[in-house]
Write a protein that holds these residues in place. Structure first.
Motif, PDB file in Angstrom:
ATOM      1  N   PRO A   1      -6.996   5.495   6.004  1.00 35.19           N
ATOM      2  CA  PRO A   1      -5.916   4.522   6.226  1.00 35.19           C
ATOM      3  C   PRO A   1      -5.534   3.774   4.961  1.00 35.19           C
ATOM      4  O   PRO A   1      -4.376   3.402   4.780  1.00 35.19           O
ATOM      5  N   PHE A   2      -6.499   3.567   4.075  1.00 37.59           N
ATOM      6  CA  PHE A   2      -6.159   2.900   2.815  1.00 37.59           C
ATOM      7  C   PHE A   2      -5.182   3.734   2.008  1.00 37.59           C
ATOM      8  O   PHE A   2      -4.198   3.213   1.468  1.00 37.59           O
ATOM      9  N   MET A   3      -5.425   5.032   1.887  1.00 34.22           N
ATOM     10  CA  MET A   3      -4.539   5.874   1.092  1.00 34.22           C
ATOM     11  C   MET A   3      -3.141   5.922   1.704  1.00 34.22           C
ATOM     12  O   MET A   3      -2.138   5.952   0.979  1.00 34.22           O
ATOM     13  N   ARG A   4      -3.039   5.931   3.032  1.00 30.10           N
ATOM     14  CA  ARG A   4      -1.720   5.889   3.653  1.00 30.10           C
ATOM     15  C   ARG A   4      -1.003   4.586   3.321  1.00 30.10           C
ATOM     16  O   ARG A   4       0.175   4.571   2.970  1.00 30.10           O
ATOM     17  N   ALA A   5      -1.735   3.476   3.429  1.00 26.91           N
ATOM     18  CA  ALA A   5      -1.132   2.178   3.130  1.00 26.91           C
ATOM     19  C   ALA A   5      -0.749   2.078   1.660  1.00 26.91           C
ATOM     20  O   ALA A   5       0.306   1.523   1.312  1.00 26.91           O
ATOM     21  N   ARG A   6      -1.590   2.634   0.783  1.00 26.22           N
ATOM     22  CA  ARG A   6      -1.280   2.604  -0.648  1.00 26.22           C
ATOM     23  C   ARG A   6      -0.001   3.381  -0.954  1.00 26.22           C
ATOM     24  O   ARG A   6       0.820   2.950  -1.769  1.00 26.22           O
ATOM     25  N   ARG A   7       0.168   4.528  -0.299  1.00 25.99           N
ATOM     26  CA  ARG A   7       1.391   5.301  -0.510  1.00 25.99           C
ATOM     27  C   ARG A   7       2.616   4.510  -0.086  1.00 25.99           C
ATOM     28  O   ARG A   7       3.656   4.527  -0.754  1.00 25.99           O
ATOM     29  N   GLU A   8       2.521   3.826   1.058  1.00 25.75           N
ATOM     30  CA  GLU A   8       3.645   3.005   1.523  1.00 25.75           C
ATOM     31  C   GLU A   8       3.972   1.907   0.513  1.00 25.75           C
ATOM     32  O   GLU A   8       5.138   1.655   0.196  1.00 25.75           O
ATOM     33  N   LEU A   9       2.936   1.247   0.004  1.00 27.04           N
ATOM     34  CA  LEU A   9       3.151   0.201  -0.996  1.00 27.04           C
ATOM     35  C   LEU A   9       3.803   0.770  -2.251  1.00 27.04           C
ATOM     36  O   LEU A   9       4.692   0.154  -2.840  1.00 27.04           O
ATOM     37  N   GLY A  10       3.344   1.949  -2.681  1.00 26.80           N
ATOM     38  CA  GLY A  10       3.880   2.564  -3.882  1.00 26.80           C
ATOM     39  C   GLY A  10       5.345   2.902  -3.761  1.00 26.80           C
ATOM     40  O   GLY A  10       6.075   2.936  -4.761  1.00 26.80           O
TER      41      GLY A  10
END
Length: 394
Positions: A374-383
């Motif tokens: 879930p962190f990597m998904r959220a990081r992609r959204e932020l990016g």
């Protein structure tokens, strides 16, 4: 350009050399390094290497095949001592000079030290030689270890020492470790990892001095307490390696000042990694060291700032069997919400958690303890500059 010199055989220096060849530079490539070692991976020094789970062969960042392909001149074990005013000559500590058309500064940073660091048993952990010395001493039976500084290096080293069975105390001058990075609420939660790992955490007091004559015997705190110690590890931050640039025309202030494209006041000189203050920020993280060289090299070869870089800040840390990951740009006024997992009695649950930092209805940063997907998904959204939706983290 016929010759480009990379000063610093570091992670960012190696990535810069790779980018030069990848972007078509086929001239003379010189790499200068003050250590005798080829570029190696530093994050494992405080973890698997320190505990003996991995050897030096696992630290190398390149192999013989890549070394051949780079076709570089490696000047190792020699320190750069100067850069001429026009940035066209690099002066070396052994008296040699390197005439060059372009310079990539990748000299990194050095560990801050305390008075008394010359005592036997006192260590910093920044280089392979540092890690070799500390690992050898930690293998000599159970020791009383005091780690000064609760930042990432201090916490990771404390975790490794505790895992080896040593009696470990961490001293942090701030009320909590990692407050600047995580904010007080989440810093308090991550501080619980020390307790979970069986490490004593002393906060809110500084160090008055190290005690001992030949070898260290204790750490005196500013509040008058004395902590007995057989080994002291100083992890109080790092100083960018810019001394060798004194007298050059480059602007220096806690690093080499660069624009958003890693370009200095001299277009033929760029800087990357821990030593570079890019667009007003100096980031001592693996991702900065690996992402900046692509843009820096493009601008160096173009002769001007053709591209800028402003990646989403990201860092990770492995402590006490847990992986902490953070991405984004938080402010002290942001609110924090646990979106997944939980916290019990101020300590992350065994399954970890995911926290979102929010401001004016949008997500500004994300913190994870043991929730990598879930962190990597959220990081992609932020990016992508998109608000992190519940669907992205659940």
């Amino acid at each position: 350009m016929k010759t480009v010199t990379v000063v610093g055989a570091s992670l960012s220096g190696l990535y810069a050399a790779r980018e030069l060849r990848a972007q078509g530079f086929d001239g003379r490539l010189v790499v200068v390094g003050d250590e005798p070692h080829r570029p190696y991976d530093r994050p494992p020094l405080s973890k698997d290497f320190l505990t003996g789970r991995s050897g030096e062969d696992r630290l190398a960042l390149s192999d013989a095949e890549e070394t051949t392909e780079l076709d570089a001149e490696w000047l190792l074990g020699v320190r750069a001592r100067g850069l001429d005013a026009r940035g066209r000559t690099v002066l070396l500590g052994d008296g040699r000079t390197v005439s060059t058309d372009g310079v990539i500064i990748a000299t990194g940073a050095s560990a801050r030290r305390l008075p008394g660091c010359e005592l036997a048993g006192v260590h910093t952990l920044r280089t392979l030689d540092d890690a070799r010395a500390l690992r050898a001493e930690l293998g000599a039976g159970t020791r009383r270890v005091v780690v000064i500084g609760g930042g990432f290096i201090g916490a990771e080293t404390a975790s490794s020492c505790a895992g080896l069975g040593h009696d470990v105390t961490v001293v942090e001058a701030a009320p909590l470790p990692l407050v600047p990075q995580l904010g007080p609420e989440m810093a308090a939660v991550c501080a619980g990892l020390h307790r979970r790992g069986g490490v004593d955490l002393v906060t809110g007091t500084g160090v008055a001095g190290l005690r001992g004559t030949v070898a260290v015997t204790g750490v005196e705190l500013a509040d008058g307490r004395l902590l007995p110690a057989d080994i002291v590890i100083v992890g109080i931050g790092a100083i960018p390696n810019t001394d060798w640039l004194a007298g050059s025309t480059l602007a220096l202030h806690d690093g080499v000042l660069c624009d958003d494209g890693c370009v200095t006041a001299l277009p033929q000189v760029v800087a990357v990694g821990d030593v570079a203050r890019v667009g007003g920020t100096r980031a001592e993280h693996w991702t900065s060291a690996t992402e900046q060289p692509r843009v820096a090299v493009r601008n160096l070869l173009a002769g001007h700032t053709a591209e800028t870089v402003r990646p989403l800040p990201y860092f990770w840390s492995d402590q006490y069997g847990a992986r902490i990951q953070f991405a984004g740009r938080r402010l002290d006024t942001d609110t924090v919400r646990i979106a997944e997992g939980g916290v019990t009695d101020g300590t992350p649950d065994e399954g970890g958690f995911l926290a979102l930092y929010e401001r004016d209805g949008r997500t500004t940063a994300v913190l994870s303890v043991d929730r990598p997907r879930p962190f990597m998904r959220a990081r992609r959204e932020l990016g992508r500059g998109v608000t992190v939706a519940e669907a992205a983290v659940s």
